[in-house]
Design an enzyme around this catalytic site. Structure first.
Site, PDB file in Angstrom:
ATOM      1  N   CYS A 136      19.295  40.384  80.831  1.00  0.00           N
ATOM      2  CA  CYS A 136      17.916  40.376  81.303  1.00  0.00           C
ATOM      3  C   CYS A 136      17.039  39.514  80.396  1.00  0.00           C
ATOM      4  CB  CYS A 136      17.361  41.800  81.359  1.00  0.00           C
ATOM      5  SG  CYS A 136      15.640  41.886  81.897  1.00  0.00           S
ATOM      6  N   ARG A 179      12.717  41.164  78.828  1.00  0.00           N
ATOM      7  CA  ARG A 179      12.699  42.413  78.060  1.00  0.00           C
ATOM      8  C   ARG A 179      11.499  42.573  77.137  1.00  0.00           C
ATOM      9  NH1 ARG A 179      18.424  42.056  75.321  1.00  0.00           N
ATOM     10  NH2 ARG A 179      18.652  40.017  76.337  1.00  0.00           N
ATOM     11  N   GLU A 200      14.996  33.662  90.655  1.00  0.00           N
ATOM     12  CA  GLU A 200      15.955  34.614  91.210  1.00  0.00           C
ATOM     13  C   GLU A 200      15.993  34.524  92.727  1.00  0.00           C
ATOM     14  OE1 GLU A 200      16.062  38.644  89.117  1.00  0.00           O
ATOM     15  OE2 GLU A 200      14.071  37.899  88.568  1.00  0.00           O
ATOM     16  N   TRP A 244       9.839  42.997  87.554  1.00  0.00           N
ATOM     17  CA  TRP A 244       9.331  42.159  88.626  1.00  0.00           C
ATOM     18  C   TRP A 244      10.174  40.905  88.695  1.00  0.00           C
ATOM     19  CZ3 TRP A 244       5.728  43.725  84.739  1.00  0.00           C
ATOM     20  CH2 TRP A 244       5.660  42.863  83.630  1.00  0.00           C
TER      21      TRP A 244
END
Length: 378
Positions: free
Chosen positions: A85, A88, A262, A257
């Site tokens: 991720c 973070r 993506e 979010w």
């Protein structure tokens, strides 16, 4: 009772996964987590007493119960430790909804819907996790079988092509075999398949008011809206186990979010997903006969411009890959200053568009697996 709950459809029992409830919680994992909690919360006090309580509880019933403070800390640190991720930096802001007493399929359905309401927040998306009961010896926990709370159906056609999202063809075929009837469109929201620890699983249609979607248009090309593309606002992952101190919470949907890439560089662009680059390139008048025209690159940029523009226009929270790359390095520096490792998988941290133009590209990362974390669910 809300009208949508009446559409829950009772299914035949689905098999439980193998080796689900045989394992006793590892005390050493529990001890490491409790010590970590007390290290970062020195005012909590009573470390020795807490460890004795945990040891007694594991010896008596094969597992132990986290306090709310431990659960909240564990969920946030699981996000902090998620090496795939990039977003973070705001791990401390994660809202933790403790729903460990919710065991029925109907209860899980209601709480998943409420999760989406709180997370969507009128477009000002908030990071939220809802934690349902853990797996413990002799008592399996509920599960949501969908990998995310909101996903689009994929309908396989007689010629082998797919209308909708090819990633979810199997799940679409499953829910159709169980009685669900989609409209056959490209963006039909799939129902949730919820299996309780005990009792019959349920099929749950999500109410339309909790699924905020953004139609995709371009700031310069009016024809872009004619493509009929759209995407949902909240990426709520529901197919992973939240592992804290040796305890697995297999039903713990969580969300941050979206980063624009993506959607614009993966979901809508990948050849095994919506595969929109040839469509966009053709409408742009690009030469698709040769790779040297870089038609994919041109189309990819314009598709990502459209996604970012559309979310901004709709007032829905979204970040871009350049901003998020800088934020990740800020997070990395903060973790180093705090004396903590910051694991990262380079292949996931580097964005899928213009990777070399972002600062996260130009360095290596420690890819160690730390706990608590989100792990593959058995």
């Amino acid at each position: 009772m809300p009208t949508w709950i009446r559409s829950l459809r009772t299914l035949d029992a689905l098999p439980l996964p193998n080796n689900l409830i045989e394992r006793t919680t590892d005390y050493h994992e529990a001890e490491r987590f409790v010590r970590l909690f007390h290290t970062e919360h020195p005012k909590a006090g009573g470390l020795s007493a807490r460890l004795r309580d945990v040891a007694r509880e594991i010896a008596r019933r094969g597992s132990y119960t986290h306090t709310y403070e431990e659960l909240e800390f564990g969920a946030r640190v699981a996000w902090r430790n998620s090496n795939r991720c990039i977003g973070r930096l705001y791990w401390k802001s994660l809202k933790v909804r403790d729903r460990r007493r919710t065991t029925s399929a109907e209860g899980v359905a209601l709480e998943c819907v409420e999760h989406l309401r709180e997370a969507t927040n009128g477009g000002k998306v908030r990071p939220v996790i809802t934690v349902f009961p853990p797996d413990v010896p002799a008592r399996p926990a509920p599960r949501v079988l969908n990998e995310q709370l909101i996903r689009y159906a994929g309908y396989r056609q007689p010629d082998g092509s797919v209308v909708g999202d090819p990633r979810h063809v199997e799940l679409t075929e499953l829910v159709r075999s169980l009685g669900w009837r989609g409209e056959g469109g490209r963006f039909d929201v799939l129902p949730l398949v919820i299996r309780p620890g005990r009792g019959e699983p349920l099929l749950c249609n999500l109410p339309g008011d909790v699924v905020l979607e953004v139609p995709i248009e371009h700031p310069e090309f009016p024809w872009f809206a004619e493509l009929g593309l759209r995407w949902h606002a909240v990426p709520a992952i529901s197919g992973m186990c939240l592992e804290i101190g040796g305890i697995c919470y297999p039903c713990a949907p969580f969300n941050g979010w979206y980063m624009g890439a993506e959607i614009g560089a993966r979901n809508l662009a990948d050849t095994d997903r919506y595969d929109q680059l040839p469509v966009v390139a053709e409408r742009l008048g690009l030469d698709l006969s040769t790779d040297r025209s870089l038609w994919r690159d041109h189309a990819l940029v314009e598709l990502n411009v459209a996604v970012l523009h559309s979310f901004d226009k709709a007032g829905v929270t979204m970040t871009d890959h350049h901003t998020e790359s800088r934020r990740f390095l800020t997070h990395l520096r903060k973790e180093e200053k705090a004396g903590r490792a910051c694991p990262a998988d380079w292949s996931w941290i580097v964005p899928p568009i213009s990777g070399g133009a972002t600062p996260v590209f130009h360095r290596y990362y420690d890819d160690a697996v730390l706990k608590p974390n989100f792990v593959a669910r058995h």
